[in-house]
Motif scaffolding. Structure first.
Motif, PDB file in Angstrom:
ATOM      1  N   UNK A   3     -17.466  21.024  -7.974  1.00  0.00           N
ATOM      2  CA  UNK A   3     -18.876  21.033  -8.384  1.00  0.00           C
ATOM      3  C   UNK A   3     -19.065  21.884  -9.632  1.00  0.00           C
ATOM      4  N   UNK A   4     -18.472  23.080  -9.631  1.00  0.00           N
ATOM      5  CA  UNK A   4     -18.563  23.952 -10.794  1.00  0.00           C
ATOM      6  C   UNK A   4     -17.956  23.313 -12.027  1.00  0.00           C
ATOM      7  N   UNK A   5     -16.821  22.645 -11.852  1.00  0.00           N
ATOM      8  CA  UNK A   5     -16.170  21.976 -12.976  1.00  0.00           C
ATOM      9  C   UNK A   5     -17.005  20.853 -13.559  1.00  0.00           C
ATOM     10  N   UNK A   6     -17.645  20.069 -12.694  1.00  0.00           N
ATOM     11  CA  UNK A   6     -18.498  18.975 -13.165  1.00  0.00           C
ATOM     12  C   UNK A   6     -19.710  19.510 -13.922  1.00  0.00           C
ATOM     13  N   UNK A   7     -20.296  20.586 -13.422  1.00  0.00           N
ATOM     14  CA  UNK A   7     -21.439  21.189 -14.112  1.00  0.00           C
ATOM     15  C   UNK A   7     -21.040  21.715 -15.495  1.00  0.00           C
ATOM     16  N   UNK A   8     -19.782  22.135 -15.632  1.00  0.00           N
ATOM     17  CA  UNK A   8     -19.309  22.636 -16.923  1.00  0.00           C
ATOM     18  C   UNK A   8     -18.791  21.519 -17.824  1.00  0.00           C
ATOM     19  N   UNK A   9     -18.934  20.280 -17.362  1.00  0.00           N
ATOM     20  CA  UNK A   9     -18.607  19.148 -18.211  1.00  0.00           C
ATOM     21  C   UNK A   9     -17.198  18.616 -18.123  1.00  0.00           C
TER      22      UNK A   9
ATOM     23  N   UNK B  12      -6.810  31.869 -17.820  1.00  0.00           N
ATOM     24  CA  UNK B  12      -7.970  31.303 -17.125  1.00  0.00           C
ATOM     25  C   UNK B  12      -7.821  31.397 -15.610  1.00  0.00           C
ATOM     26  N   UNK B  13      -6.599  31.230 -15.125  1.00  0.00           N
ATOM     27  CA  UNK B  13      -6.365  31.373 -13.684  1.00  0.00           C
ATOM     28  C   UNK B  13      -6.665  32.807 -13.249  1.00  0.00           C
ATOM     29  N   UNK B  14      -6.259  33.773 -14.064  1.00  0.00           N
ATOM     30  CA  UNK B  14      -6.541  35.179 -13.762  1.00  0.00           C
ATOM     31  C   UNK B  14      -8.045  35.430 -13.761  1.00  0.00           C
ATOM     32  N   UNK B  15      -8.737  34.947 -14.805  1.00  0.00           N
ATOM     33  CA  UNK B  15     -10.185  35.133 -14.906  1.00  0.00           C
ATOM     34  C   UNK B  15     -10.901  34.461 -13.739  1.00  0.00           C
TER      35      UNK B  15
ATOM     36  N   UNK C 185     -16.056  28.475 -18.809  1.00  0.00           N
ATOM     37  CA  UNK C 185     -15.910  27.417 -17.805  1.00  0.00           C
ATOM     38  C   UNK C 185     -15.179  27.937 -16.576  1.00  0.00           C
ATOM     39  N   UNK C 186     -14.066  28.605 -16.814  1.00  0.00           N
ATOM     40  CA  UNK C 186     -13.247  29.068 -15.686  1.00  0.00           C
ATOM     41  C   UNK C 186     -13.940  30.179 -14.911  1.00  0.00           C
ATOM     42  N   UNK C 187     -14.780  30.974 -15.572  1.00  0.00           N
ATOM     43  CA  UNK C 187     -15.529  32.012 -14.865  1.00  0.00           C
ATOM     44  C   UNK C 187     -16.556  31.381 -13.929  1.00  0.00           C
ATOM     45  N   UNK C 188     -17.234  30.335 -14.397  1.00  0.00           N
ATOM     46  CA  UNK C 188     -18.200  29.632 -13.545  1.00  0.00           C
ATOM     47  C   UNK C 188     -17.485  28.977 -12.364  1.00  0.00           C
ATOM     48  N   UNK C 189     -16.336  28.350 -12.615  1.00  0.00           N
ATOM     49  CA  UNK C 189     -15.560  27.729 -11.539  1.00  0.00           C
ATOM     50  C   UNK C 189     -15.079  28.792 -10.553  1.00  0.00           C
ATOM     51  N   UNK C 190     -14.687  29.953 -11.078  1.00  0.00           N
ATOM     52  CA  UNK C 190     -14.276  31.059 -10.214  1.00  0.00           C
ATOM     53  C   UNK C 190     -15.416  31.565  -9.355  1.00  0.00           C
ATOM     54  N   UNK C 191     -16.616  31.639  -9.922  1.00  0.00           N
ATOM     55  CA  UNK C 191     -17.796  32.046  -9.153  1.00  0.00           C
ATOM     56  C   UNK C 191     -18.121  31.005  -8.084  1.00  0.00           C
TER      57      UNK C 191
END
Length: 228
Positions: A134-140, A45-48, A110-116
């Motif tokens: 913010x990205x993490x909260x939106x992904x729940x 996930x860190x890589x993604x 989730x991690x792709x959205x956080x990465x974006x």
């Protein structure tokens, strides 16, 4: 500050590296992704999560380093815009009530959205930890989980950008410059470690409202000052 992150979540980093090497390099990818351990999946996930900021950073390098990102109007506007987005993420998180995700439930989506979301931090006024939170909260994700995961995802990007900055600065550093760099690094480590610890502890019991108010106030002040 990178050193502060590495020290603060050192146990997480060690567990991820050890599991990732064992289950992939040693076993040569014999275990399917879905059956790999949580630590190994977090490594993936860190890589993604790092891929988006690398791609965007390279594609728009000249814009990011140009005059556009130095504009007070851009900085002030970003402070306000991402404060509102963080507020929207908070409302979304509250609407989920007790359905918050813990770290075990994080997916590659989730991690792709956080990465974006992390890519927006390439423009001043949109802090890296703020955008990824913010990205993490939106992904729940639960607040403190989102913050801790945010620091984990930041490691490759911050490390790479730090090396690039150091390479570009070395030819211009004299003895006094090296001394200043060392003292600044020590100060950043100490203050960064305390800030990370404070943030994680704070978000376990509180919302991000204080940060939203701070960003709105600072953004409005910058825009008002610039307007004069």
């Amino acid at each position: 500050t990178l050193a502060a992150v590495l020290v603060y979540i050192r146990s997480d980093i060690w567990n991820i590296l050890r599991a990732f090497i064992r289950e992939n390099a040693v076993l040569r990818f014999q275990k399917p992704f879905t059956t790999q351990s949580l630590d190994t999946r977090l490594g993936w996930f860190v890589i993604i999560g790092t891929i988006p900021i690398v791609v965007i950073g390279l594609l728009f390098k000249h814009i990011i380093e140009g005059a556009f990102t130095k504009s007070l109007t851009v900085i002030g506007t970003n402070l306000i815009v991402f404060a509102l987005l963080l507020g929207a993420a908070e409302l979304f998180a509250r609407a989920r009530k007790k359905k918050h995700k813990e770290i075990e439930a994080v997916t590659w989506q989730d991690t792709l959205v956080i990465g974006l979301a992390q890519c927006f931090a390439l423009i001043p006024g949109a802090s890296r930890s703020g955008t990824t939170l913010t990205g993490g909260l939106f992904m729940g994700l639960e607040r403190s989980t989102a913050a801790r995961y945010s620091f984990l995802v930041s490691i490759p990007a911050v490390f790479a950008s730090g090396l690039l900055e150091l390479k570009q600065s070395l030819p211009e550093l004299d003895h006094s410059g090296v001394t200043t760099l060392i003292l600044g690094t020590i100060a950043a480590f100490v203050s960064g470690y305390l800030a990370i610890d404070l943030l994680i502890r704070f978000l376990k019991k509180n919302s991000t409202l204080v940060f939203i108010i701070y960003r709105l106030t600072l953004g409005a002040t910058i825009l008002a000052f610039f307007a004069k």
